[in-house]
Design an enzyme around this catalytic site. Structure first.
Site, PDB file in Angstrom:
ATOM      1  N   SER A 132       0.817  -1.218   0.000  1.00 35.86           N
ATOM      2  CA  SER A 132       0.000   0.000   0.000  1.00 35.86           C
ATOM      3  C   SER A 132       0.847   1.263   0.000  1.00 35.86           C
ATOM      4  O   SER A 132       0.479   2.265   0.602  1.00 35.86           O
ATOM      5  CB  SER A 132      -0.942   0.003   1.216  1.00 35.86           C
ATOM      6  OG  SER A 132      -1.861  -1.053   1.157  1.00 35.86           O
ATOM      7  N   HIS A 141       3.374  -3.694   9.841  1.00 35.28           N
ATOM      8  CA  HIS A 141       2.101  -4.046   9.202  1.00 35.28           C
ATOM      9  C   HIS A 141       1.069  -4.456  10.250  1.00 35.28           C
ATOM     10  O   HIS A 141      -0.015  -4.951   9.900  1.00 35.28           O
ATOM     11  CB  HIS A 141       2.288  -5.205   8.222  1.00 35.28           C
ATOM     12  CG  HIS A 141       3.001  -4.837   6.949  1.00 35.28           C
ATOM     13  ND1 HIS A 141       2.726  -3.689   6.251  1.00 35.28           N
ATOM     14  CD2 HIS A 141       3.970  -5.487   6.238  1.00 35.28           C
ATOM     15  CE1 HIS A 141       3.499  -3.633   5.168  1.00 35.28           C
ATOM     16  NE2 HIS A 141       4.261  -4.714   5.144  1.00 35.28           N
ATOM     17  N   SER A 165      -1.363  -5.405  -6.614  1.00 40.52           N
ATOM     18  CA  SER A 165       0.057  -5.281  -6.288  1.00 40.52           C
ATOM     19  C   SER A 165       0.533  -6.512  -5.529  1.00 40.52           C
ATOM     20  O   SER A 165       1.606  -7.059  -5.797  1.00 40.52           O
ATOM     21  CB  SER A 165       0.295  -4.020  -5.455  1.00 40.52           C
ATOM     22  OG  SER A 165       1.662  -3.871  -5.158  1.00 40.52           O
ATOM     23  N   ARG A 199       6.861  -1.846  -9.125  1.00 37.13           N
ATOM     24  CA  ARG A 199       6.170  -2.399 -10.288  1.00 37.13           C
ATOM     25  C   ARG A 199       5.634  -1.279 -11.164  1.00 37.13           C
ATOM     26  O   ARG A 199       6.172  -0.968 -12.204  1.00 37.13           O
ATOM     27  CB  ARG A 199       5.047  -3.349  -9.851  1.00 37.13           C
ATOM     28  CG  ARG A 199       4.557  -4.260 -10.972  1.00 37.13           C
ATOM     29  CD  ARG A 199       3.489  -5.208 -10.499  1.00 37.13           C
ATOM     30  NE  ARG A 199       2.212  -4.575 -10.239  1.00 37.13           N
ATOM     31  CZ  ARG A 199       1.276  -4.384 -11.154  1.00 37.13           C
ATOM     32  NH1 ARG A 199       1.469  -4.786 -12.398  1.00 37.13           N
ATOM     33  NH2 ARG A 199       0.136  -3.792 -10.843  1.00 37.13           N
TER      34      ARG A 199
END
Length: 323
Positions: free
Chosen positions: A75, A137, A167, A287
């Site tokens: 994210s 996380h 993703s 990416r």
């Protein structure tokens, strides 16, 4: 990547007997990418991360000056690590000189708490300059008590779940093409919407930080990837003000924005070649970095499945995502 790389990334070889005993008592499921994942305090983890979470909860001592970056996986973590590092140290490292971000991957410069603690409970962050910057996380309720009870700041960033999922999907396939080949995307979307993926459930974590940011805005800053992309300088100034290093009237934020942009970071040799200590290739974290990139991967039907879940989970919260 081979399955051995996945093993390095997950860190299962460091498990203690105590962790093994705990794992035997936890709910478990076969997961996409991992042979088995375990539910602890409402979230799903790998074996190695369970141990990292336990050690982190028991041993991490936050300082009032600490800054904690919290995110859902995939994210914008890499981008936020770079931005926060550059903001905190902008008086120490000039963008025009040999900045650490030009020669070091953001993940090497900003430690990931659960991963650092998976090997040993005796992790020291004494070498980090003040204010210390670390990333997690973890859901808010699973954070070490010292983070919640201290005056340290938490910057939370989340992303449209469709882009976040895509993703994660591509990251997993690159990480372990052989182990993920047997899972069609339809099956993975179903698991994602049920919250059954490493780091999930997505919606529970987002809502927890969302409500906490509204209840205690001086403690938790809620940021979305989409807002950061659409009005980067405005959001970077907001983050800087929150963490106590706001810009003066004559300071330029554009240099930091450019230094930390996807375009700049993704072209650097350090982010294109080699592997990080966790066994993951450096370029796996770069990416596309786009808003709405899910359209290249998700069918209309699968996108609607995620949208319906999002609407149900976020109903009444006042939280909405664009795209």
């Amino acid at each position: 990547m081979t399955s051995s790389s996945v093993s390095v990334y997950l860190g299962d070889e460091y498990l203690t007997q105590e962790t093994k005993d705990l794992l035997s008592s936890l709910p478990s499921e076969k997961g996409w990418l991992v042979s088995k994942m375990y539910q602890y305090e409402g979230s799903w983890y790998t074996k190695g991360l369970i141990q990292g979470v336990l050690n982190c909860q028991r041993n991490f001592e936050a300082k009032d000056s600490d800054i904690i970056l919290a995110t859902t996986p995939k994210s914008g973590t890499t981008w936020l690590k770079a931005l926060l590092f550059a903001l905190i140290h902008r008086n120490k490292f000039l963008v025009s000189c040999k900045h650490p971000l030009l020669v070091g991957n953001p993940h090497s410069l900003v430690p990931y708490l659960e991963a650092a603690y998976r090997v040993s409970p005796d992790v020291s962050f004494s070498e980090l300059p003040s204010p210390r910057l670390m990333q997690t996380h973890l859901t808010y309720h699973s954070l070490p008590v010292s983070i919640k009870s201290s005056s340290c700041k938490i910057v939370y960033c989340c992303r449209n779940p469709k882009d976040m999922f895509v993703s994660l999907w591509h990251f997993g396939r690159k990480l372990s093409p052989e182990e993920t080949a047997e899972y069609p995307i339809e099956k993975v979307v179903e698991a994602f919407c049920e919250g059954k993926f490493v780091g999930g459930p997505f919606w529970d974590q987002v809502l927890e930080y969302w409500y906490e940011s509204r209840k205690n805005p001086n403690k938790v800053l809620f940021v979305t990837y989409e807002d950061l992309k659409k009005q980067t300088e405005v959001e970077v100034k907001r983050i800087a003000e929150f963490i106590g290093c706001g810009f003066s009237a004559d300071e330029e934020v554009s240099e930091i924005v450019k230094l930390c942009s996807f375009e700049s970071l993704s072209k650097l040799e350090v982010n294109r070649q080699g592997k990080l200590p966790n066994g993951v290739e450096s370029n796996s974290y770069f990416r596309k970095g786009e808003i709405g990139g899910w359209r290249d991967t998700l069918s209309e039907f699968l996108a609607e499945v995620i949208d319906r879940t999002t609407e149900e989970k976020f109903e009444g919260s006042g939280l909405k995502f664009s795209c």
